[in-house]
Design an enzyme around this catalytic site. Structure first.
Site, PDB file in Angstrom:
ATOM      1  N   GLY A 121       0.839  -1.188   0.000  1.00  0.00           N
ATOM      2  CA  GLY A 121       0.000   0.000   0.000  1.00  0.00           C
ATOM      3  C   GLY A 121       0.876   1.240   0.000  1.00  0.00           C
ATOM      4  O   GLY A 121       2.005   1.229  -0.519  1.00  0.00           O
ATOM      5  N   LYS A 166       3.753   6.972  19.718  1.00  0.00           N
ATOM      6  CA  LYS A 166       2.913   7.088  18.511  1.00  0.00           C
ATOM      7  C   LYS A 166       1.469   6.717  18.856  1.00  0.00           C
ATOM      8  O   LYS A 166       0.518   7.374  18.423  1.00  0.00           O
ATOM      9  CB  LYS A 166       3.485   6.181  17.407  1.00  0.00           C
ATOM     10  CG  LYS A 166       2.821   6.342  16.042  1.00  0.00           C
ATOM     11  CD  LYS A 166       3.316   7.560  15.309  1.00  0.00           C
ATOM     12  CE  LYS A 166       2.503   7.941  14.090  1.00  0.00           C
ATOM     13  NZ  LYS A 166       2.679   7.158  12.904  1.00  0.00           N
TER      14      LYS A 166
END
Ligand SMILES: NC(=O)c1ccc[n+]([C@@H]2O[C@H](COP(=O)([O-])OP(=O)(O)OC[C@H]3O[C@@H](n4cnc5c(N)ncnc54)[C@H](OP(=O)(O)O)[C@@H]3O)[C@@H](O)[C@H]2O)c1
Length: 303
Positions: A9, A181
């Site tokens: 992707g 994150k």
């Protein structure tokens, strides 16, 4: 070195370009023949950055190919990571190096349990990319990438990664970086998806800002109880800085909701809520965000 990339992707294709520029041979593993046939020129990948198009030549294979894999980068969405690796496992050489590059948490631990003897790394990146077509990817930013070992049998960096021309930091303990994150994702992603707003619009509406701050306070308590130091300043400060710097961005979760795709909520807020439960901490704001995102669509099924 020959790197196979599972998850061709936006991020997988961006890394195909980065590895290729570092002199590595790269193969993209596609789901099936139908996906492979969507490439206009087999193996030719266009990466667009700052108005310039760099073309890269890679090999294309399907999951069903039988070549041996010695170096594997997994760049699927977090919820696909384990099942994608299970599908490819018979092709891995016994000492194949494996790098996981996803947002969210939980999948790293699951893959480590599944591949206990392989050299295994986890990486987290602030790079930004989107896919215009299978073979055409836009790089918004190369960002910063942190990488660290998940297994004891792992050397400093994966083969060839020292030659990459991107900001890359080796970490002796990757978990605090994965948590950082995760913490920012918990603060920004579900709220932007629920309010259908750009990142910056979390700060200009008092109700949204208050919810973001409340979510941040809960995340900080869970991280502290888990023994993780998040940032040198508060998570509310960090989330405000990120939301300001990315004010015009559509978060990945909002993009997924708008396109009625499955989101990574289970690996982001879901992971946070699991940790909170295990540690006996109440996180009502995050639990409510999790329930509301789950309720958004039929694709939020697997939890
Ligand atoms: N994009 C960004 O800017 C960005 C930035 C930082 C972090 N991340 C993180 O990086 C990860 C990847 O994100 P992304 O944006 O690159 O996602 P993406 O564009 O949706 O790419 C994921 C790819 O994985 C493929 N895939 C899934 N299961 C597979 C399987 N079993 N076999 C073969 N291919 C499989 C999908 O194939 P199909 O297309 O055939 O379904 C898709 O091409 C996510 O965790 C994301 O949060 C993304």
């Amino acid at each position: 070195m020959h790197w196979h990339i599972l998850g061709a992707g936006a991020i997988g294709c961006l890394w195909a370009g980065i590895l290729s520029r570092a002199g590595q041979d790269v193969t993209l593993i596609l789901r099936n023949r139908h996906t492979l046939d969507q490439w206009p020129t087999p193996g030719r990948l266009d990466i667009l950055q700052a108005g310039t198009c760099h073309s890269v030549d890679c090999h294309l294979e399907t999951l069903a190919a039988d070549t041996t894999i010695t170096h594997l980068l997994v760049a699927t969405k977090a919820y696909d990571t384990l099942s994608a690796i299970e599908a490819i496992q018979p092709r891995l050489s016994p000492d194949a190096e494996v790098v996981l590059l996803q947002n969210g948490m939980g999948q790293q631990q699951a893959v480590h349990a599944y591949l206990p003897t392989h050299p295994l790394w986890a990486a987290t990146t602030t790079a930004g990319a989107w896919r215009e077509a299978r073979h055409r990817v836009h790089c918004v930013s190369l960002g910063d990438t942190h990488i660290g070992a998940l297994s004891a049998a792992t050397s400093y960096l994966p083969a060839g990664w020292a030659d990459m021309d991107i900001p890359l930091q080796h970490c002796t303990d990757i978990y605090p970086h994965l948590w950082r994150k995760l913490a920012i994702n918990c603060a920004i992603n579900p709220l932007t998806a629920l309010f259908d707003c750009h990142n910056g619009k979390l700060l200009t509406h008092p109700e949204r800002k208050q919810k973001m701050y409340a979510a941040c306070h809960e995340v900080e308590r869970v991280a502290a109880a888990a023994g993780i130091t998040l940032f040198s300043t508060s998570l509310t400060d960090q989330a405000t800085t990120v939301a300001t710097a990315t004010a015009a961005n559509v978060s990945s979760m909002l993009a997924d909701v708008r396109h009625q795709r499955r989101t990574e909520i289970e690996q982001i807020t879901g992971f946070l809520c699991q940790q909170a439960q295990a540690l006996g901490i109440e996180v009502p704001v995050n639990r409510s965000l999790l329930q509301q995102i789950r309720a958004l669509g039929p694709n939020e099924g697997a939890h």
